[in-house]
Design a protein around this motif. Structure first.
Motif, mmCIF file in Angstrom:
data_model
loop_
_atom_site.group_PDB
_atom_site.id
_atom_site.type_symbol
_atom_site.label_atom_id
_atom_site.label_comp_id
_atom_site.label_asym_id
_atom_site.label_seq_id
_atom_site.Cartn_x
_atom_site.Cartn_y
_atom_site.Cartn_z
ATOM 1 N N GLY A 15 106.050 25.612 87.599
ATOM 2 C CA GLY A 15 106.361 26.314 86.360
ATOM 3 C C GLY A 15 107.687 27.034 86.509
ATOM 4 O O GLY A 15 107.962 27.632 87.541
ATOM 5 N N VAL A 16 108.517 26.978 85.482
ATOM 6 C CA VAL A 16 109.866 27.520 85.550
ATOM 7 C C VAL A 16 110.157 28.392 84.333
ATOM 8 O O VAL A 16 109.823 28.024 83.197
ATOM 9 N N VAL A 17 110.781 29.533 84.567
ATOM 10 C CA VAL A 17 111.426 30.322 83.523
ATOM 11 C C VAL A 17 112.778 30.706 84.103
ATOM 12 O O VAL A 17 112.868 31.537 85.006
ATOM 13 N N ALA A 18 113.844 30.083 83.617
ATOM 14 C CA ALA A 18 115.149 30.253 84.240
ATOM 15 C C ALA A 18 116.254 30.237 83.196
ATOM 16 O O ALA A 18 116.051 29.764 82.064
ATOM 17 N N PRO A 19 117.446 30.732 83.545
ATOM 18 C CA PRO A 19 118.571 30.619 82.621
ATOM 19 C C PRO A 19 118.852 29.173 82.235
ATOM 20 O O PRO A 19 119.319 28.910 81.131
ATOM 21 N N GLY A 20 118.544 28.249 83.127
ATOM 22 C CA GLY A 20 118.796 26.845 82.863
ATOM 23 C C GLY A 20 117.658 26.121 82.161
ATOM 24 O O GLY A 20 117.695 24.898 82.018
ATOM 25 N N GLY A 21 116.629 26.837 81.698
ATOM 26 C CA GLY A 21 115.536 26.175 80.992
ATOM 27 C C GLY A 21 114.232 26.923 81.135
ATOM 28 O O GLY A 21 113.948 27.490 82.196
ATOM 29 N N LEU A 22 113.440 26.902 80.081
ATOM 30 C CA LEU A 22 112.154 27.596 80.078
ATOM 31 C C LEU A 22 111.013 26.691 80.498
ATOM 32 O O LEU A 22 109.856 27.117 80.509
ATOM 33 N N HIS A 23 111.329 25.460 80.829
ATOM 34 C CA HIS A 23 110.330 24.499 81.304
ATOM 35 C C HIS A 23 110.945 23.714 82.460
ATOM 36 O O HIS A 23 112.175 23.566 82.543
ATOM 37 N N ALA A 24 110.111 23.197 83.321
ATOM 38 C CA ALA A 24 110.609 22.483 84.497
ATOM 39 C C ALA A 24 111.475 21.288 84.116
ATOM 40 O O ALA A 24 112.510 21.037 84.744
ATOM 41 N N ASP A 25 111.084 20.548 83.085
ATOM 42 C CA ASP A 25 111.851 19.367 82.691
ATOM 43 C C ASP A 25 113.227 19.744 82.152
ATOM 44 O O ASP A 25 114.228 19.079 82.443
ATOM 45 N N THR A 26 113.275 20.811 81.343
ATOM 46 C CA THR A 26 114.561 21.262 80.807
ATOM 47 C C THR A 26 115.460 21.768 81.923
ATOM 48 O O THR A 26 116.670 21.500 81.953
ATOM 49 N N HIS A 79 106.404 39.285 83.071
ATOM 50 C CA HIS A 79 106.267 38.349 81.944
ATOM 51 C C HIS A 79 106.726 36.954 82.370
ATOM 52 O O HIS A 79 106.055 35.948 82.083
ATOM 53 N N PHE A 80 107.879 36.898 83.045
ATOM 54 C CA PHE A 80 108.375 35.608 83.527
ATOM 55 C C PHE A 80 107.363 34.959 84.475
ATOM 56 O O PHE A 80 107.081 33.758 84.383
ATOM 57 N N ALA A 81 106.828 35.761 85.387
ATOM 58 C CA ALA A 81 105.897 35.222 86.382
ATOM 59 C C ALA A 81 104.603 34.739 85.743
ATOM 60 O O ALA A 81 104.065 33.686 86.121
ATOM 61 N N LEU A 82 104.073 35.489 84.772
ATOM 62 C CA LEU A 82 102.840 35.081 84.099
ATOM 63 C C LEU A 82 103.036 33.765 83.363
ATOM 64 O O LEU A 82 102.179 32.867 83.420
ATOM 65 N N ALA A 83 104.153 33.635 82.652
ATOM 66 C CA ALA A 83 104.419 32.397 81.912
ATOM 67 C C ALA A 83 104.617 31.220 82.860
ATOM 68 O O ALA A 83 104.108 30.110 82.617
ATOM 69 N N ALA A 84 105.347 31.436 83.957
ATOM 70 C CA ALA A 84 105.568 30.353 84.919
ATOM 71 C C ALA A 84 104.267 29.955 85.611
ATOM 72 O O ALA A 84 104.041 28.772 85.900
ATOM 73 N N ALA A 85 103.396 30.931 85.874
ATOM 74 C CA ALA A 85 102.098 30.619 86.492
ATOM 75 C C ALA A 85 101.248 29.766 85.563
ATOM 76 O O ALA A 85 100.584 28.813 86.004
ATOM 77 N N ASP A 86 101.243 30.100 84.282
ATOM 78 C CA ASP A 86 100.509 29.278 83.310
ATOM 79 C C ASP A 86 101.008 27.837 83.340
ATOM 80 O O ASP A 86 100.217 26.882 83.350
ATOM 81 N N ALA A 87 102.333 27.675 83.328
ATOM 82 C CA ALA A 87 102.918 26.328 83.323
ATOM 83 C C ALA A 87 102.597 25.578 84.607
ATOM 84 O O ALA A 87 102.319 24.373 84.583
ATOM 85 N N ALA A 88 102.625 26.276 85.738
ATOM 86 C CA ALA A 88 102.330 25.625 87.017
ATOM 87 C C ALA A 88 100.881 25.160 87.088
ATOM 88 O O ALA A 88 100.587 24.060 87.572
ATOM 89 N N LEU A 89 99.961 25.991 86.631
ATOM 90 C CA LEU A 89 98.540 25.616 86.634
ATOM 91 C C LEU A 89 98.296 24.428 85.716
ATOM 92 O O LEU A 89 97.530 23.513 86.040
ATOM 93 N N LYS A 90 98.955 24.436 84.563
ATOM 94 C CA LYS A 90 98.820 23.301 83.643
ATOM 95 C C LYS A 90 99.379 22.031 84.266
ATOM 96 O O LYS A 90 98.773 20.951 84.189
ATOM 97 N N ASP A 91 100.537 22.154 84.917
ATOM 98 C CA ASP A 91 101.147 20.999 85.564
ATOM 99 C C ASP A 91 100.252 20.449 86.674
ATOM 100 O O ASP A 91 100.190 19.239 86.895
ATOM 101 N N ALA A 92 99.539 21.342 87.353
ATOM 102 C CA ALA A 92 98.644 20.921 88.439
ATOM 103 C C ALA A 92 97.324 20.369 87.923
ATOM 104 O O ALA A 92 96.521 19.852 88.716
ATOM 105 N N VAL A 241 107.217 29.391 89.707
ATOM 106 C CA VAL A 241 105.905 29.526 90.339
ATOM 107 C C VAL A 241 105.399 28.127 90.671
ATOM 108 O O VAL A 241 105.581 27.188 89.892
ATOM 109 N N LEU A 242 104.797 28.001 91.852
ATOM 110 C CA LEU A 242 104.210 26.741 92.295
ATOM 111 C C LEU A 242 102.706 26.893 92.438
ATOM 112 O O LEU A 242 102.198 27.981 92.703
#
Length: 416
Positions: A15-26, A79-92, A241-242
């Motif tokens: 899961g990613v929240v970064a200046p370069g994208g709010l999702h891992a693919d972006t 907030h960033f960590a919570l959102a990235a954790a959600d995305a990582a769990l979904k990805d897994a 977050v992984l």
């Protein structure tokens, strides 16, 4: 009689929240394209600071992703960590049902270097301007380095081993090592990562004490490591977050194993002692290779720390030669962070994400904005380089003197 079967650590979610994208693919699209999103700092209250350029997370709407109960008691870095954790769990592919009957099988590890400066500043302004009765009850916890670990575990109901690495930038790699060791000791799943939010006035002032901080006003010139024009690093917010889990468990549930954590080592050489970081970083590299059972020539790509300070860059280039021998001047090296900035503990987590995706897609991403290399390394610039990397080395050094190295191997679920 043979001993117990060794437990190996697999990366199954990102899961990613970064200046370069709010999702891992972006994020990966911008990284592989060599896109730079560095720009002038726009945060209110930072206008008069010597810090001119940063990597800001834009378009992130915390209220659309996180319940109000958690929003009011947490800082932006959480907030960033919570959102990235959600995305990582979904990805897994892990839903709440996966741990409902075994909450002690899932733990959390995060790293943090700056804590919740924006939340803390807001509450202290209330204290100074209105008095103690106006300070919110969450001031005592929201700024704290362990807040993200605590809030992820509470929100998700995880009751396994939880910890925080309160350290400088290399702590991001150390957190992944902590997670891997927890898996080795018997925990099935660890949610691990780091996200930072250092672009508030108070946090910005704190960073002005770092001589390595770039104060260049031109985004195209502000962060150019390994060049004669290197003038420091550009800070950033965000992180990643992984989900890591025991390899055989991941295979049993038919999860896609995106990578495996093979080895890690860390050293300490003192704050801003870049001349000493050569030896310290080289020793960390050797230690990580030894733990991974990996020969120097097996490293297919290096994700560099890339401090952007001449002495530090020189030390890193020499450390690669010291630890990898002749291979250290030949192995492809990249530093995608020059396009998004260094998000302190979040920076090496974002490098891990880029390394995993590089191995999956068969591309080594370029180093944005860097062209005239003045060190004896094979730095990938301008465009992504086609390759089939199977083993990646991620390096990180902190401003307070920590050095860390992590070896990742391509997962059997990778397409490349």
């Amino acid at each position: 009689m043979s001993g117990p079967r060794p437990r190996h650590t697999a990366v199954t979610g990102i899961g990613v929240v970064a200046p370069g994208g709010l999702h891992a693919d972006t994020y990966w699209k911008n990284v592989k394209d060599g896109t730079s999103v560095l720009d002038r700092v726009t945060r209110e209250g930072c206008e008069h600071l010597p810090l001119r350029v940063a990597g800001e997370v834009r378009g992130f709407d915390a209220s659309a992703l996180i319940e109000e109960t958690f929003l009011v008691q947490t800082d932006k870095f959480t907030h960033f960590a919570l959102a990235a954790a959600d995305a990582a769990l979904k990805d897994a592919g892990l839903s709440k049902a996966a741990w409902a009957d075994a909450p002690y099988s899932v733990g959390v590890v995060t790293a943090a270097g700056s804590g919740g400066g924006e939340f803390g500043q807001r509450e202290l302004q209330k204290l100074w301007g209105q008095g103690p009765r106006f300070v919110g009850p969450y001031q005592s916890i929201a700024w704290f380095y362990a807040a993200s670990t605590g809030q992820i575990s509470i929100r998700k109901g995880f009751k396994g081993p939880c910890s925080v690495v309160a350290g400088d930038e290399a702590g991001g790699l150390d957190a992944v090592a902590h997670a891997a060791r927890a898996v080795h000791r018997g925990t099935d799943v660890i949610v691990v990562g780091a996200a930072e939010a250092p672009l508030a006035p108070y946090s910005g002032v704190c960073q002005l004490g770092y001589p390595e901080l770039s104060t260049e006003a031109d985004p195209a010139r502000a962060y150019r490591p390994f060049t004669s024009a290197a003038c420091g690093f550009v800070p950033a917010e965000g992180g990643a977050v992984l989900v890591v889990e025991e390899l055989e468990r991941a295979r049993r549930r038919d999860a896609v194993v995106r990578a495996t954590v093979a080895g890690h080592a860390a050293t300490f050489t003192g704050a801003s002692r870049w001349d000493r970081s050569r030896d310290g970083l080289a020793q960390a590299i050797r230690g990580a290779l030894d733990e991974a059972g990996c020969a120097p020539e097996e490293i297919d790509v290096v994700f560099a720390d890339a401090m952007g300070v001449p002495d530090a860059d020189r030390a890193e280039a020499l450390a690669l030669a010291d630890a990898l021998g002749r291979h250290g001047t030949r192995v492809p090296v990249t530093a995608p962070k020059t396009g998004i900035g260094r998000s302190y503990c979040g920076a090496p987590l974002l490098d891990i994400v880029a390394a995993v995706q590089a191995m999956e897609h068969g591309l080594i991403p370029p180093t944005p904005g860097v062209f005239d290399i003045c060190h004896d390394i094979d730095l990938v610039t301008v465009t992504a380089r086609p390759a089939e990397p199977r083993t990646a080395l991620i390096l990180s050094r902190g401003l307070m003197g920590s050095n860390a190295a992590l070896v990742l191997r391509r997962g059997p679920g990778s397409a490349a």
